[in-house]
Design a protein around this motif. Structure first.
Motif, PDB file in Angstrom:
ATOM      1  N   LEU A  10       0.854  -1.183   0.000  1.00  0.00           N
ATOM      2  CA  LEU A  10       0.000   0.000   0.000  1.00  0.00           C
ATOM      3  C   LEU A  10       0.895   1.238   0.000  1.00  0.00           C
ATOM      4  O   LEU A  10       1.767   1.374   0.873  1.00  0.00           O
ATOM      5  CB  LEU A  10      -0.895  -0.011   1.236  1.00  0.00           C
ATOM      6  N   VAL A  11       0.689   2.092  -0.966  1.00  0.00           N
ATOM      7  CA  VAL A  11       1.517   3.291  -1.087  1.00  0.00           C
ATOM      8  C   VAL A  11       0.638   4.472  -1.466  1.00  0.00           C
ATOM      9  O   VAL A  11      -0.395   4.294  -2.119  1.00  0.00           O
ATOM     10  CB  VAL A  11       2.634   3.058  -2.132  1.00  0.00           C
ATOM     11  N   ARG A  12       1.038   5.636  -1.075  1.00  0.00           N
ATOM     12  CA  ARG A  12       0.289   6.837  -1.402  1.00  0.00           C
ATOM     13  C   ARG A  12       0.627   7.294  -2.827  1.00  0.00           C
ATOM     14  O   ARG A  12       1.724   7.043  -3.340  1.00  0.00           O
ATOM     15  CB  ARG A  12       0.587   7.944  -0.404  1.00  0.00           C
ATOM     16  N   ASN A  83       7.347   4.512 -10.603  1.00  0.00           N
ATOM     17  CA  ASN A  83       7.456   5.826  -9.987  1.00  0.00           C
ATOM     18  C   ASN A  83       6.162   6.623 -10.175  1.00  0.00           C
ATOM     19  O   ASN A  83       5.332   6.298 -11.020  1.00  0.00           O
ATOM     20  CB  ASN A  83       8.626   6.598 -10.594  1.00  0.00           C
ATOM     21  N   SER A  84       6.026   7.646  -9.372  1.00  0.00           N
ATOM     22  CA  SER A  84       4.864   8.545  -9.464  1.00  0.00           C
ATOM     23  C   SER A  84       3.561   7.751  -9.528  1.00  0.00           C
ATOM     24  O   SER A  84       2.719   7.935 -10.413  1.00  0.00           O
ATOM     25  CB  SER A  84       4.987   9.446 -10.704  1.00  0.00           C
ATOM     26  N   LEU A  85       3.410   6.856  -8.573  1.00  0.00           N
ATOM     27  CA  LEU A  85       2.249   5.970  -8.577  1.00  0.00           C
ATOM     28  C   LEU A  85       0.945   6.740  -8.523  1.00  0.00           C
ATOM     29  O   LEU A  85       0.836   7.787  -7.860  1.00  0.00           O
ATOM     30  CB  LEU A  85       2.343   5.003  -7.402  1.00  0.00           C
ATOM     31  N   LYS A  86      -0.030   6.191  -9.232  1.00  0.00           N
ATOM     32  CA  LYS A  86      -1.361   6.783  -9.301  1.00  0.00           C
ATOM     33  C   LYS A  86      -2.384   5.769  -8.805  1.00  0.00           C
ATOM     34  O   LYS A  86      -2.145   4.555  -8.896  1.00  0.00           O
ATOM     35  CB  LYS A  86      -1.690   7.150 -10.753  1.00  0.00           C
ATOM     36  N   PRO A  87      -3.514   6.209  -8.312  1.00  0.00           N
ATOM     37  CA  PRO A  87      -4.546   5.256  -7.874  1.00  0.00           C
ATOM     38  C   PRO A  87      -4.925   4.268  -8.964  1.00  0.00           C
ATOM     39  O   PRO A  87      -5.233   3.106  -8.649  1.00  0.00           O
ATOM     40  CB  PRO A  87      -5.716   6.172  -7.499  1.00  0.00           C
ATOM     41  N   GLU A  88      -4.876   4.670 -10.204  1.00  0.00           N
ATOM     42  CA  GLU A  88      -5.232   3.765 -11.300  1.00  0.00           C
ATOM     43  C   GLU A  88      -4.173   2.689 -11.556  1.00  0.00           C
ATOM     44  O   GLU A  88      -4.394   1.787 -12.367  1.00  0.00           O
ATOM     45  CB  GLU A  88      -5.511   4.532 -12.596  1.00  0.00           C
ATOM     46  N   ASP A  89      -3.048   2.769 -10.855  1.00  0.00           N
ATOM     47  CA  ASP A  89      -2.050   1.701 -10.928  1.00  0.00           C
ATOM     48  C   ASP A  89      -2.395   0.547  -9.989  1.00  0.00           C
ATOM     49  O   ASP A  89      -1.714  -0.484  -9.999  1.00  0.00           O
ATOM     50  CB  ASP A  89      -0.658   2.234 -10.566  1.00  0.00           C
ATOM     51  N   THR A  90      -3.412   0.723  -9.187  1.00  0.00           N
ATOM     52  CA  THR A  90      -3.832  -0.335  -8.273  1.00  0.00           C
ATOM     53  C   THR A  90      -4.224  -1.575  -9.060  1.00  0.00           C
ATOM     54  O   THR A  90      -5.080  -1.536  -9.945  1.00  0.00           O
ATOM     55  CB  THR A  90      -5.021   0.137  -7.421  1.00  0.00           C
ATOM     56  N   GLN A 116       0.161  -7.688  -4.921  1.00  0.00           N
ATOM     57  CA  GLN A 116      -0.843  -6.625  -4.920  1.00  0.00           C
ATOM     58  C   GLN A 116      -0.192  -5.262  -4.723  1.00  0.00           C
ATOM     59  O   GLN A 116       0.590  -5.067  -3.781  1.00  0.00           O
ATOM     60  CB  GLN A 116      -1.861  -6.872  -3.798  1.00  0.00           C
ATOM     61  N   VAL A 117      -0.545  -4.353  -5.581  1.00  0.00           N
ATOM     62  CA  VAL A 117      -0.152  -2.955  -5.435  1.00  0.00           C
ATOM     63  C   VAL A 117      -1.418  -2.133  -5.254  1.00  0.00           C
ATOM     64  O   VAL A 117      -2.330  -2.199  -6.087  1.00  0.00           O
ATOM     65  CB  VAL A 117       0.630  -2.455  -6.667  1.00  0.00           C
ATOM     66  N   THR A 118      -1.477  -1.396  -4.163  1.00  0.00           N
ATOM     67  CA  THR A 118      -2.626  -0.542  -3.889  1.00  0.00           C
ATOM     68  C   THR A 118      -2.131   0.883  -3.681  1.00  0.00           C
ATOM     69  O   THR A 118      -1.259   1.110  -2.834  1.00  0.00           O
ATOM     70  CB  THR A 118      -3.387  -1.020  -2.652  1.00  0.00           C
ATOM     71  N   VAL A 119      -2.673   1.789  -4.450  1.00  0.00           N
ATOM     72  CA  VAL A 119      -2.255   3.185  -4.384  1.00  0.00           C
ATOM     73  C   VAL A 119      -3.414   4.016  -3.858  1.00  0.00           C
ATOM     74  O   VAL A 119      -4.494   4.042  -4.458  1.00  0.00           O
ATOM     75  CB  VAL A 119      -1.811   3.692  -5.764  1.00  0.00           C
ATOM     76  N   SER A 120      -3.184   4.674  -2.757  1.00  0.00           N
ATOM     77  CA  SER A 120      -4.222   5.516  -2.163  1.00  0.00           C
ATOM     78  C   SER A 120      -4.059   6.954  -2.642  1.00  0.00           C
ATOM     79  O   SER A 120      -2.953   7.424  -2.883  1.00  0.00           O
ATOM     80  CB  SER A 120      -4.153   5.450  -0.647  1.00  0.00           C
TER      81      SER A 120
END
Length: 121
Positions: A10-12, A83-90, A116-120
Motif C-alpha cells: 500500500l503506497v500513497r 514511480n509517481s504511482l497513481k490510484p489507477e495503478d492499483t 498486490q499494489v494498492t495506491v491511495s
C-alpha cells in the motif's frame, strides 16, 4: 521455471515501488520476462517486457515514462520500478516468462502468483 513475485504493498499516490520476481532454476537467462497487471473488474494488461539478455525492453504505451523493467541474470531476478504511482495503478502485478520477447500474454508459459499494489489518493 517457478516465479515468485514480491514487493507490492500500500503506497500513497506519488510514491514509488520496486517489484521483484525471483525465478528458480538455471534456465532463467534463456527467457524473456514480462510484467502484467490486472485491476479489479478489468482484464489483464501488458506492462513491460525485457529480453533474455536485458538488452531490449518494450513497454505498453501507457506505461512509458513511469515504469522501468530490468533484470539481473546472476540473481535470477527481474524487477519493475514504478514511480509517481497513481490510484489507477492499483492492481495485482504478475511476472511471467516466455521463450519469446513479446507483449502477448498468451506467449508466456510461466507465471508468478502476483503481488498486490494498492495506491491511495
Amino acid at each position: 521455471v517457478q516465479l515468485q513475485a514480491s514487493g507490492g504493498g500500500l503506497v500513497r499516490a506519488g510514491g514509488s515501488l520496486r517489484l521483484s520476481c525471483a525465478a528458480s532454476g538455471r534456465t532463467f537467462k534463456r527467457y524473456a520476462m514480462g510484467w502484467f497487471r490486472q485491476a479489479p473488474g478489468k482484464e489483464r494488461e501488458f506492462v513491460a517486457t525485457i529480453s533474455w539478455s536485458g538488452g531490449s525492453t518494450y513497454y505498453a504505451d501507457s506505461m512509458k515514462g513511469r515504469f522501468t523493467i530490468s533484470r539481473d541474470n546472476a540473481k535470477n531476478t527481474v524487477y519493475l520500478q514504478i514511480n509517481s504511482l497513481k490510484p489507477e495503478d492499483t492492481a495485482v502485478y504478475y511476472c511471467a516468462a516466455s521463450v519469446d520477447y513479446d507483449s502477448d500474454s498468451s506467449r508466456y508459459n510461466y507465471w508468478g502468483q502476483g503481488t498486490q499494489v494498492t495506491v491511495s489518493s
